[in-house]
Design a protein around this motif. Sequence first.
Motif, PDB file in Angstrom:
ATOM      1  N   LEU A  85      57.042  58.312  15.460  1.00  0.00           N
ATOM      2  CA  LEU A  85      58.662  58.628  15.343  1.00  0.00           C
ATOM      3  C   LEU A  85      59.266  57.146  15.219  1.00  0.00           C
ATOM      4  N   ALA A  86      58.666  56.242  14.982  1.00  0.00           N
ATOM      5  CA  ALA A  86      59.202  54.848  14.555  1.00  0.00           C
ATOM      6  C   ALA A  86      59.505  54.765  13.128  1.00  0.00           C
ATOM      7  N   ASP A  87      60.558  54.344  12.816  1.00  0.00           N
ATOM      8  CA  ASP A  87      61.053  53.955  11.604  1.00  0.00           C
ATOM      9  C   ASP A  87      59.977  52.847  10.921  1.00  0.00           C
ATOM     10  N   LYS A  88      59.668  52.066  12.034  1.00  0.00           N
ATOM     11  CA  LYS A  88      58.680  51.017  11.650  1.00  0.00           C
ATOM     12  C   LYS A  88      57.655  50.656  12.783  1.00  0.00           C
ATOM     13  N   ILE A  89      56.287  50.373  12.084  1.00  0.00           N
ATOM     14  CA  ILE A  89      55.258  49.714  13.004  1.00  0.00           C
ATOM     15  C   ILE A  89      54.842  48.483  12.956  1.00  0.00           C
ATOM     16  N   GLY A 100      58.840  58.537  11.177  1.00  0.00           N
ATOM     17  CA  GLY A 100      60.074  58.134  11.487  1.00  0.00           C
ATOM     18  C   GLY A 100      61.154  59.203  12.118  1.00  0.00           C
ATOM     19  N   GLY A 101      62.294  58.664  12.225  1.00  0.00           N
ATOM     20  CA  GLY A 101      63.403  59.223  12.949  1.00  0.00           C
ATOM     21  C   GLY A 101      64.255  58.374  13.991  1.00  0.00           C
ATOM     22  N   ILE A 102      63.441  57.511  14.407  1.00  0.00           N
ATOM     23  CA  ILE A 102      64.117  56.642  15.389  1.00  0.00           C
ATOM     24  C   ILE A 102      64.159  55.253  14.981  1.00  0.00           C
ATOM     25  N   ASP A 103      65.420  54.678  14.815  1.00  0.00           N
ATOM     26  CA  ASP A 103      65.415  53.307  14.403  1.00  0.00           C
ATOM     27  C   ASP A 103      64.864  52.329  15.427  1.00  0.00           C
ATOM     28  N   MET A 104      63.611  52.126  15.285  1.00  0.00           N
ATOM     29  CA  MET A 104      62.893  51.233  16.176  1.00  0.00           C
ATOM     30  C   MET A 104      61.752  50.463  15.618  1.00  0.00           C
ATOM     31  N   ILE A 105      61.167  49.416  16.009  1.00  0.00           N
ATOM     32  CA  ILE A 105      60.116  48.628  15.628  1.00  0.00           C
ATOM     33  C   ILE A 105      59.158  49.085  16.986  1.00  0.00           C
ATOM     34  N   VAL A 106      57.962  49.488  16.737  1.00  0.00           N
ATOM     35  CA  VAL A 106      57.139  49.762  17.953  1.00  0.00           C
ATOM     36  C   VAL A 106      55.904  49.015  17.619  1.00  0.00           C
ATOM     37  N   ARG A 107      55.333  48.395  18.730  1.00  0.00           N
ATOM     38  CA  ARG A 107      54.108  47.611  18.653  1.00  0.00           C
ATOM     39  C   ARG A 107      52.879  48.420  19.303  1.00  0.00           C
ATOM     40  N   ARG A 108      52.052  48.664  18.414  1.00  0.00           N
ATOM     41  CA  ARG A 108      50.811  49.494  19.015  1.00  0.00           C
ATOM     42  C   ARG A 108      49.903  48.789  20.087  1.00  0.00           C
ATOM     43  N   ASN A 109      49.195  49.710  20.869  1.00  0.00           N
ATOM     44  CA  ASN A 109      48.303  48.983  21.897  1.00  0.00           C
ATOM     45  C   ASN A 109      48.994  47.770  22.547  1.00  0.00           C
ATOM     46  N   ALA A 110      50.347  47.847  22.666  1.00  0.00           N
ATOM     47  CA  ALA A 110      50.916  46.225  23.220  1.00  0.00           C
ATOM     48  C   ALA A 110      50.390  46.197  24.589  1.00  0.00           C
ATOM     49  N   PHE A 111      50.305  46.986  25.510  1.00  0.00           N
ATOM     50  CA  PHE A 111      50.021  46.964  26.621  1.00  0.00           C
ATOM     51  C   PHE A 111      48.581  46.536  26.952  1.00  0.00           C
ATOM     52  N   GLU A 143      59.436  47.241  20.413  1.00  0.00           N
ATOM     53  CA  GLU A 143      59.689  45.777  20.078  1.00  0.00           C
ATOM     54  C   GLU A 143      61.143  45.570  19.890  1.00  0.00           C
ATOM     55  N   SER A 144      61.782  46.496  19.439  1.00  0.00           N
ATOM     56  CA  SER A 144      63.358  46.362  18.958  1.00  0.00           C
ATOM     57  C   SER A 144      63.910  47.634  18.717  1.00  0.00           C
ATOM     58  N   VAL A 145      65.149  48.039  19.039  1.00  0.00           N
ATOM     59  CA  VAL A 145      65.762  49.254  18.797  1.00  0.00           C
ATOM     60  C   VAL A 145      67.114  48.801  17.839  1.00  0.00           C
ATOM     61  N   GLY A 146      67.394  49.777  17.063  1.00  0.00           N
ATOM     62  CA  GLY A 146      68.583  49.593  15.881  1.00  0.00           C
ATOM     63  C   GLY A 146      69.688  49.964  16.971  1.00  0.00           C
ATOM     64  N   GLU A 154      62.822  50.744  30.803  1.00  0.00           N
ATOM     65  CA  GLU A 154      62.156  49.627  30.343  1.00  0.00           C
ATOM     66  C   GLU A 154      60.999  49.407  31.390  1.00  0.00           C
ATOM     67  N   HIS A 155      59.840  49.133  31.115  1.00  0.00           N
ATOM     68  CA  HIS A 155      58.861  48.643  32.131  1.00  0.00           C
ATOM     69  C   HIS A 155      58.472  46.919  31.972  1.00  0.00           C
ATOM     70  N   ASP A 156      58.618  46.246  33.015  1.00  0.00           N
ATOM     71  CA  ASP A 156      58.121  44.720  32.776  1.00  0.00           C
ATOM     72  C   ASP A 156      58.846  44.173  31.587  1.00  0.00           C
ATOM     73  N   GLY A 157      60.051  44.483  31.285  1.00  0.00           N
ATOM     74  CA  GLY A 157      61.011  43.790  30.525  1.00  0.00           C
ATOM     75  C   GLY A 157      60.863  44.397  29.020  1.00  0.00           C
ATOM     76  N   HIS A 158      60.012  45.561  28.721  1.00  0.00           N
ATOM     77  CA  HIS A 158      59.553  46.066  27.558  1.00  0.00           C
ATOM     78  C   HIS A 158      60.295  47.691  27.569  1.00  0.00           C
ATOM     79  N   VAL A 159      60.712  47.793  26.468  1.00  0.00           N
ATOM     80  CA  VAL A 159      61.324  49.257  26.366  1.00  0.00           C
ATOM     81  C   VAL A 159      60.282  50.183  26.002  1.00  0.00           C
ATOM     82  N   VAL A 160      60.349  51.218  26.889  1.00  0.00           N
ATOM     83  CA  VAL A 160      59.279  52.178  26.849  1.00  0.00           C
ATOM     84  C   VAL A 160      59.473  53.903  26.583  1.00  0.00           C
TER      85      VAL A 160
END
Length: 199
Positions: A85-89, A100-111, A143-146, A154-160
Amino acid sequence: TPVIGVLALQGDVREHLVALAAAGAAARAVRRPEELAEVDGLVLPGGESTTISKLAGLFGVLEPLRARVREGLPVYGTCAGMILLADKILDPRSGQETVGGIDMIVRRNAFGRQNESFEAAVDVRGVGGGPVEGVFIRAPWVESVGAAAEVLAEHDGHVVAVRQGNALATSFHPELTGDHRVHRLFADTVRANRAARSL
Ligand code: GLN
């Protein structure tokens, strides 16, 4: 009763079907464009986002799905589904496509890797009754949202958890917990959208 599909190409489809039924929806598997056309809302399950998007292309359902999401189809993605659903990976696997559909940048396998999967209590805005049990399995974070997207958790300071219009995404897997509050929240969105469209 809202009809809610689960994109059934790969991933934890069965668990979502069970959770949606428990949340009061008529749940069904969706693989083909004709099946997509019949649902009031759609879940993108957890699994492997690269595999799901590749199969969605092969099944001819990726473009119709993008079109319906643009038109406001309520969608809920967990983990791999969030990535879709992320507009950007960030650092996409080469050729990796999203819905796509959500104006956000997602980081895979981030945790971290599979063996760093974990559970944690997560407060989700809009979900009453206390924190939900977040199951994180090779989970992404946001990572960031529009400006149009709203952070729900959020968990541990990261948007989840994020919502934008009728689109909802969580890094974690409520479908694996037996707690159906997040699925109920989504089913409510689907119901409201259906009612608004039939006016
Ligand atoms: N790491 C997977 C991906 O990148 C997501 C894992 C999951 O859905 N549990 O697609």
